[in-house]
Design a protein around this motif. Sequence first.
Motif: not given
Length: 439
Positions: A300-309
């Motif tokens: 869920a976090l990656i979907a919101r912020s992207g892998l890099k962040d």
Amino acid sequence: MTVDKNSRLIEAQTAHDPVWRWIPSLYFGQGIPYVAVMTLSVIMYKNMGMSNADIALYTSWLYLPFVIKPFWSPFVDMLKTKRYWIVTCELVIGALFGLVALTLPLPAFFQTSLLVFWLLAFSAATHDISTDGFYMLALEQHQQAAFVGVRSMFFRISMLTGQGALVYLAGTLKDLTGNVAFGWSVVFAVLAVMFIGLSAYHRWALPRPDSDHAQGDPAHVMATFFQIFSAFIKKKDIVLGIAFMLLYRFGEAQLVKMAPPFLLDSLDKGGLGLTTQAVGVVYGTVGMITLTIGGLLGGALIARSGLKDCLWPMALAINLPHLVYVYLAFIQPQNIYLISAAVGIEQMGYGFGFTAYVLYMIMIADGEHKTAHYAICTGFMALSMMLPGMFSGWLQASLGYAHFFVWICVAAIPTFIVTALIKVDPAFGKKTDETDETD
């Protein structure tokens, strides 16, 4: 209008849809042999008095079939159908589980059961290849997307069954009979019956898609494979990418081999002295549930912020919780709730942090030959667990549990180095507004 496509597609399916007849059972069947080879074998050998050094060394070799499975996956494509391989592999796996049950009462149980586990690992890896291939052949693309959560859920249920219920059963039978070998023989006999039945069920339930047929010419299969592998090696920054895949879980790969023995070993040996049943609950059930929660939160976090962040928070999450094992080893608490909470924290951190690893492999594999390149990445993923795991038992025996877990924390340094060096597209993995738009 924003709509969750996958949820809508699954809601459109009914209990009478033939797809529901085989996806849950197929992915439950995919997970059980893996957990038997990688986790049950460790706990069983510990129960039966094997040293940590021998357990870690020899069970780590069982990762090898999963490391090299991309090399024989072309032959699975070339010979017979995926449906044939699934049904046959499940029958073979059932027979091999039965052989494990028969070897355990023997004087040379360790050598003979290891040989059978080797055959099980190769059969399980072949089953993986055919299962994932069949999933893509038997379903339309929109169905593949819709049911990815279902297959993941039933794979996790198989983990809970293996690490939780089956370990608890083995411990209960051991206490009732006073015979460790008998308890584990019953467990593997149950698995044998399960998989023979599963093979018969899938012979009936699996569809026969027209696209499921032998593919490829023996004269060209290997040439094609080396062409695909060459394209993988030529990817930009691939050496750094391989280093990341090998080192991101450097500490966790050592910890995972020694966590069950630590929980089982007596207090005078530096362990926590838990019963086998308690390990089934703490590590196999609580740990597995929190691992799953961590993975969901990470996705869920990656979907919101992207892998890099998310990369650095996840690299920290997969390593900092190792401190709970340092605490457990030095204090040796006897409160089962405290131990469960500590193991749960570590497993949730691992599930959360591992999400970045999976997404990075998807990023590396993206482009032409993405399916084959992802399979190569999974080979490096298995190698990253195999190599550190091989020496973890010897290291633990040399240092003792407390200082071994301190070393595990130090082993985060290679993870942090490769995390700092890799390059990631800032937009990769991030859900955009267009992702949810429908016409």
